[in-house]
Design an enzyme around this catalytic site. Sequence first.
Site, short mmCIF file in Angstrom:
data_model
loop_
_atom_site.label_atom_id
_atom_site.label_comp_id
_atom_site.label_asym_id
_atom_site.label_seq_id
_atom_site.Cartn_x
_atom_site.Cartn_y
_atom_site.Cartn_z
N ASP A 107 0.86 -1.18 0.00
CA ASP A 107 0.00 0.00 0.00
C ASP A 107 0.89 1.23 0.00
OD1 ASP A 107 -2.40 -1.41 0.05
OD2 ASP A 107 -2.58 -1.33 2.23
N ASP A 123 -6.95 -1.53 -4.64
CA ASP A 123 -8.04 -1.15 -3.74
C ASP A 123 -8.95 -0.12 -4.42
OD1 ASP A 123 -6.79 -2.71 -1.76
OD2 ASP A 123 -5.73 -0.99 -0.93
#
Length: 142
Positions: A107, A123
Site C-alpha cells: 500500500d 483497492d
Amino acid sequence: MPTVLVPLLLATDQISKLWALRSLDPIPKPFLPGLYLTLVHNTGVAFGLLKGNPFWLGVFSLLVGFALLLYLARARLGWITSLALSLMTAGALGNAIDRLGRGWVVDFLDIGPGLWPVFNLADSFVVIGVILLLLPWGRSQG
C-alpha cells in the site's frame, strides 16, 4: 473489453507497487495537495482488519478474481457493468498476487497521515467498480 482491460489494470497495479517498493519508505512524502506517498506492508484487508492471514486472504482474493474473470468472459454485459467488473477483477487479482507472493499487500497511497488507511491502485479499482455497480445508471444499464 475485459480481455484487454483486466490485464492492463493488473499490470498498472503491479508496476505501481514495484515502483513504491523501490522508491518509498514508511515516512509520508507529500505528492499532491491532500495526497501523500507512504509505503505500508499490509497483512490484512481494508482498514487493517484480519491481519496475519495473508495466505487465506490471498486464496480468497484469487478465487474471487477468477470467478469474476469467468463471469466476464461468459456473460453478455453492458459496458458499464463490464467496466465495473473488470476493475473489481483486476483489484482482487492484484492484491492476491501480493498476498500469495509476498505475504502482504503493498500500500502506498495516503490521503493524509492518520486520516484514512493507506491503500493502493487495486483497492481503488475495487471501490470504483463497486460504486459503478451501485449507481442507478450502472444497475439499469445491464
